[in-house]
Scaffold this motif. Structure first.
Motif, short mmCIF file in Angstrom:
data_model
loop_
_atom_site.label_atom_id
_atom_site.label_comp_id
_atom_site.label_asym_id
_atom_site.label_seq_id
_atom_site.Cartn_x
_atom_site.Cartn_y
_atom_site.Cartn_z
N GLU A 74 0.88 -1.25 0.03
CA GLU A 74 -0.04 -0.11 -0.17
C GLU A 74 0.95 1.20 0.15
O GLU A 74 0.66 2.29 -0.60
CB GLU A 74 -0.96 0.11 1.26
CG GLU A 74 -1.83 -1.16 1.56
CD GLU A 74 -3.13 -1.14 0.28
OE1 GLU A 74 -3.18 -0.05 -0.28
OE2 GLU A 74 -3.95 -2.12 0.26
N GLY A 77 2.74 1.41 -3.11
CA GLY A 77 1.84 1.72 -4.34
C GLY A 77 1.47 3.03 -4.43
O GLY A 77 0.49 3.56 -5.59
N MET A 78 1.88 4.06 -3.60
CA MET A 78 1.31 5.57 -3.39
C MET A 78 2.35 6.18 -4.62
O MET A 78 2.10 7.06 -5.14
CB MET A 78 1.65 6.23 -2.39
CG MET A 78 0.89 5.59 -1.09
SD MET A 78 1.28 6.26 0.48
CE MET A 78 0.84 7.96 0.17
N LYS A 100 -7.37 9.51 -3.46
CA LYS A 100 -7.02 7.94 -3.70
C LYS A 100 -5.74 7.66 -2.92
O LYS A 100 -5.51 6.82 -1.85
CB LYS A 100 -7.14 7.57 -5.10
CG LYS A 100 -6.78 6.23 -5.16
CD LYS A 100 -6.75 5.77 -6.72
CE LYS A 100 -6.57 4.40 -6.91
NZ LYS A 100 -5.31 3.87 -7.04
N ASP A 103 -5.76 7.70 0.71
CA ASP A 103 -6.30 6.25 1.20
C ASP A 103 -5.37 5.28 1.13
O ASP A 103 -5.26 4.54 2.11
CB ASP A 103 -7.52 5.93 0.34
CG ASP A 103 -8.81 6.68 0.20
OD1 ASP A 103 -9.02 7.40 1.23
OD2 ASP A 103 -9.65 6.30 -0.54
N GLU A 104 -4.60 5.15 0.19
CA GLU A 104 -3.51 4.02 0.21
C GLU A 104 -2.66 4.20 1.29
O GLU A 104 -2.33 3.09 1.83
CB GLU A 104 -2.65 4.06 -0.97
CG GLU A 104 -3.53 4.05 -2.71
CD GLU A 104 -4.36 2.69 -2.54
OE1 GLU A 104 -4.28 1.90 -1.75
OE2 GLU A 104 -4.94 2.92 -3.62
N HIS A 107 -4.58 2.73 4.22
CA HIS A 107 -4.53 1.42 4.13
C HIS A 107 -3.30 0.83 4.82
O HIS A 107 -3.26 -0.16 5.51
CB HIS A 107 -4.60 0.77 2.80
CG HIS A 107 -5.92 1.21 1.93
ND1 HIS A 107 -6.24 1.07 0.74
CD2 HIS A 107 -7.11 2.04 2.57
CE1 HIS A 107 -7.25 1.43 0.72
NE2 HIS A 107 -7.89 1.98 1.55
N ASP A 158 -6.48 -2.01 -8.95
CA ASP A 158 -7.44 -2.03 -7.74
C ASP A 158 -8.42 -3.07 -7.89
O ASP A 158 -8.97 -3.56 -6.87
CB ASP A 158 -8.03 -0.53 -7.57
CG ASP A 158 -7.02 0.55 -7.38
OD1 ASP A 158 -6.51 0.31 -6.22
OD2 ASP A 158 -6.44 1.38 -7.99
N VAL A 183 -10.68 -1.47 3.88
CA VAL A 183 -9.87 -1.22 2.76
C VAL A 183 -10.68 -1.84 1.89
O VAL A 183 -10.57 -1.12 0.55
CB VAL A 183 -8.85 -2.31 3.04
CG1 VAL A 183 -7.64 -2.38 1.75
CG2 VAL A 183 -7.72 -1.95 3.90
N GLU A 187 -11.39 0.50 -1.64
CA GLU A 187 -10.53 0.03 -2.97
C GLU A 187 -11.74 -0.14 -3.95
O GLU A 187 -11.40 0.03 -5.20
CB GLU A 187 -10.14 -1.44 -2.67
CG GLU A 187 -8.62 -1.49 -2.11
CD GLU A 187 -7.53 -0.68 -2.73
OE1 GLU A 187 -7.89 -0.22 -3.73
OE2 GLU A 187 -6.51 -0.75 -1.87
N HIS A 190 -11.97 3.09 -5.44
CA HIS A 190 -10.81 3.36 -6.56
C HIS A 190 -10.95 2.55 -7.75
O HIS A 190 -10.63 3.41 -8.80
CB HIS A 190 -9.43 2.59 -5.93
CG HIS A 190 -9.35 3.41 -4.47
ND1 HIS A 190 -8.06 3.11 -3.54
CD2 HIS A 190 -9.77 4.43 -3.83
CE1 HIS A 190 -8.22 3.90 -2.65
NE2 HIS A 190 -9.10 4.57 -2.67
#
Ligand code: 3HC
Length: 345
Positions: A74, A77-78, A100, A103-104, A107, A158, A183, A187, A190
């Protein structure tokens, strides 16, 4: 004017599964009050193991491995999508993308907190990522070359993440299952925003359409590879499924993802880059070409297109954030000593 979004076939039923898992979690929490039970009995009864329960060392270690790897994914992944925040085509798209990516981060934090309940510290987890001792998902080692990649990541990456993670809402370890509920709900949003963004491009100019198709061509096989090696080569699946951490095998989830994407691609009017993709009446599933699992292993071992860049960035961000960690630790210590003074006054 806003383009109406056609249904994301398959995604609605996944969200329904998350809600069922949430209700089951509440029921399991009530049942847990009935009295102590052995680890095996709790697993057999499909109840939840909680942090203070007795658990085999291998169960604990396996969960730390998987939850930490998930949390690291996570956070890393940003980066690929963060790459487009400053270049999003409109203010609205920028706001969505910012939310978004944020949000990651959230998570990652829920998942680190779930891993900490197993007796490992946040600092140990950070170091395991920074030194490369623990892994993160292969998918984040691919570059985001155009704006359409942001849409393709939302739809495919996603989308693959929720297919893999919705069953984790029913996993046997309570803190992990609870973290996964929120999560998965996020997602799901997303995935929809990515699908909608790609839909707009696919209906746009020939150049926009070509950009959307190119992004799908590049992200399809890496998304299929996210589900892990084929079942026959999966090291952890058998034990993990016996302990009800994993609920479905890598290949079962990969197939579920393919079956979900085909009708969605048809609505988008984009082509999935697999000439052998076709419905198999006998199996009741789409036949498809497997991803290159040798490539997956190379990427997992550190030799993907962006591994070095991702790790260098993460190490730099960690070093730059040292003052924030120090300031928040000093603030927490000050608050604690104030509370102590109040208690003893
Ligand atoms: N990327 C990196 N490593 C992978 C991998 C992948 N796509 N697939 C498998 N591996 C690794 C495994 O970690 C294992 O290595 P290890 O023994 O050194 O830990 C090895 O390959 C063998 O694979 P197994 O099938 O035996 O491993 P698992 O049973 O753990 O299954 C998994 C792999 C399906 C990824 C499982 O761990 C899982 O479901 N994890 C939770 C979900 C997760 O971490 N997702 C990552 C993406 S997060 C995300 O997508 C964020 C969103 O915002 C987009």
């Amino acid at each position: 004017m806003e383009t109406p979004l056609p249904g994301v076939a398959g995604a609605d039923s996944l969200l329904g599964e998350v809600e069922e898992a949430e209700a089951a979690l509440r029921a399991a929490a009530d049942r847990a009050l009935d009295g102590p039970a052995s680890f095996d009995a709790v697993i057999a009864a499909d109840q939840k193991i909680e942090p203070r329960d007795m658990m085999p060392d291998a169960y604990r270690a396996g969960l730390v491995r998987q939850i930490a790897q998930h949390a690291h994914s996570e956070i890393i992944g940003m980066q690929p999508e963060g790459n487009w925040i400053s270049r999003a085509p409109t203010l609205r798209r920028k706001a969505i993308l910012l939310a978004k990516v944020q949000d990651e981060a959230g998570h990652g934090l829920y998942l680190y907190a779930a891993a900490e309940t197993l007796g490992v510290s946040r600092e140990e987890l950070d170091q395991a990522l920074l030194t490369g001792k623990q892994k993160y998902s292969s998918i984040f080692n691919y570059p985001t070359l155009s704006w359409a990649d942001v849409g393709a990541i939302g739809w495919l990456v996603d989308g693959a993440a929720i297919v893999n993670q919705v069953p984790l809402c029913r996993c046997s370890y309570g803190p992990y299952a609870r973290a996964m509920i929120r999560v998965c709900k996020e997602e799901s949003f997303h995935q929809r925003q990515g699908y909608q963004s790609l839909y707009v491009l696919a209906q746009g100019t020939p150049e926009q359409r070509a950009m959307a198709q190119d992004a799908v061509d590049r992200w399809w096989y890496p998304s299929l590879a996210m589900f892990g090696p084929p079942d026959a080569d999966s090291t952890h699946s058998a034990q993990s499924m016996a302990w009800k951490v994993k609920r479905f095998s890598n290949d079962e989830l990969r197939q579920r993802f393919v079956d979900m994407c085909v009708p969605q691609a048809e609505i988008l009017g984009l082509t999935l880059p697999d000439p052998d993709l076709r419905w198999n009446d006998e199996r009741g599933h789409y036949d498809y070409t497997s991803p290159d699992f040798d490539e997956l292993m190379r990427v997992v071992k550190g030799d993907g297109p962006c591994n070095r860049q991702r790790m260098a960035h993460r190490n730099r961000a960690y070093a730059d954030g040292a003052w924030v960690r120090e300031a928040s630790a000093a603030y927490a210590a000050k608050q604690q000593s104030k509370r102590k003074e109040l208690v003893t006054a």
